[in-house]
Design an enzyme around this catalytic site. Structure first.
Site, short mmCIF file in Angstrom:
data_model
loop_
_atom_site.label_atom_id
_atom_site.label_comp_id
_atom_site.label_asym_id
_atom_site.label_seq_id
_atom_site.Cartn_x
_atom_site.Cartn_y
_atom_site.Cartn_z
N SER A 195 24.07 -10.14 -14.56
CA SER A 195 25.07 -11.10 -14.71
C SER A 195 26.62 -10.41 -14.35
O SER A 195 27.45 -11.16 -14.12
CB SER A 195 25.26 -11.76 -16.10
OG SER A 195 25.70 -10.81 -16.94
N LYS A 196 26.59 -9.16 -14.17
CA LYS A 196 27.82 -8.39 -14.01
C LYS A 196 28.57 -8.62 -12.62
O LYS A 196 27.75 -8.93 -11.61
CB LYS A 196 27.78 -7.05 -14.51
CG LYS A 196 27.19 -6.90 -15.89
CD LYS A 196 28.04 -7.51 -16.85
CE LYS A 196 27.64 -7.25 -18.37
NZ LYS A 196 26.43 -7.72 -18.64
N ASN A 197 29.66 -8.45 -12.82
CA ASN A 197 30.59 -8.54 -11.35
C ASN A 197 30.16 -7.56 -10.25
O ASN A 197 30.30 -8.08 -9.17
CB ASN A 197 32.07 -8.24 -11.79
CG ASN A 197 32.69 -9.13 -12.79
OD1 ASN A 197 31.95 -9.95 -13.42
ND2 ASN A 197 33.73 -9.61 -12.55
#
Length: 394
Positions: A195-197
């Site tokens: 889910s991280k950028n």
């Protein structure tokens, strides 16, 4: 307002928001290079070294240690900083459970200090009251990509001789007063979970400007070896917690788009804040002027259940039907039964913490994930229109 979609009306939008993760031929090219190199594991040190150097530089740090995930990154940072079983670690309760379990993994005790009501970040003015002779560290969580008040937290940590760890899992690229997060405390930890950028499915990294701390963290994550030592030279107890060359390849590709994506998220975040400001019962979080760059991993805002006379679960379902997939956000960790039970196991005592601001956020705060901020301006208008429609239609 028109009839709600959940009641059979026409939804505000039917088209999807941008998918995540984004990737292209660059990820494929770099992965193929790893395959053909034959050096796939965490000791290949080709893509991994490049990633550690580039990521550390991005975060204004001298040293980077790649690791299996963001949770273990905090654990290793705490252990490398000298935290031991039974020591107390101050942290906010409005965070992912991994912040607490990273300490509990080896018997350190999370001590929950409430967040500021307008930022949902650890309240520095409540930290000192929670310090005891057993306190050895503070974990500042840069929630949603907004840096905590590192100026004040560094002062408190220095005054009381405490280690300061930055849980920057959601804050890749963020800056406090002109300095990138991760380089402000003794250690900064980041997550590369899906889910991280920037993400590699799983993975994490620890950064620091302290060479001795970097060496200790490296050793703990590399089976107790020492840098430059022999393969079977294990000088302390450590574990194999290395990232692979495949993950490093994907992350190097992901990093090439970070700056452009950050600019777009920031633009849409500002626009959305302007649009939501006109809706009764809705408020947005305060941004400290010393946050010189926000990572915008999440866009968080409040809906007052008293003013709107609607429950959170109902609002979420109504907005989903309108084509707006919001998240309800965290359950405050000071009320999490598993954390309370594990803390009691390690401490031998029942520990309960009152954190009304965090508990209130659980009831009032809504999230938009960062991929929605990679959409177009018209999509931000759709979000605001849907929120106003749901809150105005009974």
């Amino acid at each position: 307002m028109s009839k709600l979609a959940i009641a059979g009306g026409t939804p505000v939008r039917t088209e999807p928001f941008p998918e995540w993760p984004y990737y292209d031929e660059l990820e494929e090219k770099l992965i193929l290079e790893v395959v053909r190199s034959g050096k796939w594991g965490g000791t290949g040190r080709i893509k991994l070294q490049e990633l550690e150097d580039k990521f550390a530089a991005l975060q204004d740090a001298k040293y980077g240690i790649t690791i299996v995930n963001g949770t273990v990154a905090i654990t290793i940072a705490l252990m490398a900083a000298g935290i031991e079983s039974g020591d107390e670690v101050i942290m906010p309760p409005y965070t992912f459970i991994a912040t607490a379990t990273s300490a509990l993994m080896f018997g350190a005790l999370p001590v929950f200090v409430d967040v500021e009501p307008d930022t949902l970040l650890l309240d520095p003015e409540k930290v000192e009251a929670a310090i005891t002779p057993r306190t050895k560290a503070i974990v500042a969580v840069h929630i949603a990509g907004a840096p905590a008040n590192m100026t004040r937290l560094k002062e408190i940590a220095a005054k009381h001789h405490l280690k300061l760890i930055e849980d920057a899992a959601q804050a890749v690229g963020a800056q406090w007063d002109g300095t990138a997060v991760g380089a402000l405390g003794d250690f900064g930890t980041f997550s590369f979970q899906s889910s991280k950028n920037i993400n590699a499915g799983e993975g994490g990294i620890i950064v620091t400007n302290n060479e001795a701390l970097a060496d200790r963290a490296w050793s703990l994550a590399n089976v107790g070896r020492i840098r430059g030592g022999g393969w079977y030279q294990h000088e302390e107890i450590g574990w194999n917690l290395r990232m692979t060359e495949f993950q490093a390849a994907i992350l190097l590709a992901q990093m090439t788009r970070l700056d452009e994506q950050m600019r777009k998220r920031e633009h849409n975040s500002r626009l959305l804040t302007e649009l939501l400001a006109d809706i009764d019962g809705v408020s947005t979080l305060t941004k400290d002027a010393r946050i010189t760059r926000h990572a915008n991993h999440l866009y968080m805002f409040r809906i007052d259940p008293v003013a709107t006379k609607q429950e959170k679960a109902d609002i979420l379902q109504k907005l989903l039907a309108e084509g707006i997939p919001l998240s309800p956000g965290y359950v405050s960790l000071n009320k999490n039964k598993a954390v309370i039970k594990s803390t009691q196991k390690w401490s031998g005592e029942s520990r309960l913490y009152s954190c009304p601001n965090s508990e209130r956020a659980e009831q009032e705060v809504y999230w938009l994930p960062h991929n929605m901020l990679l959409a177009e301006e018209k999509d931000m208008h759709d979000i605001a229109i849907a929120v106003k429609k749901v809150l105005s239609t009974k």
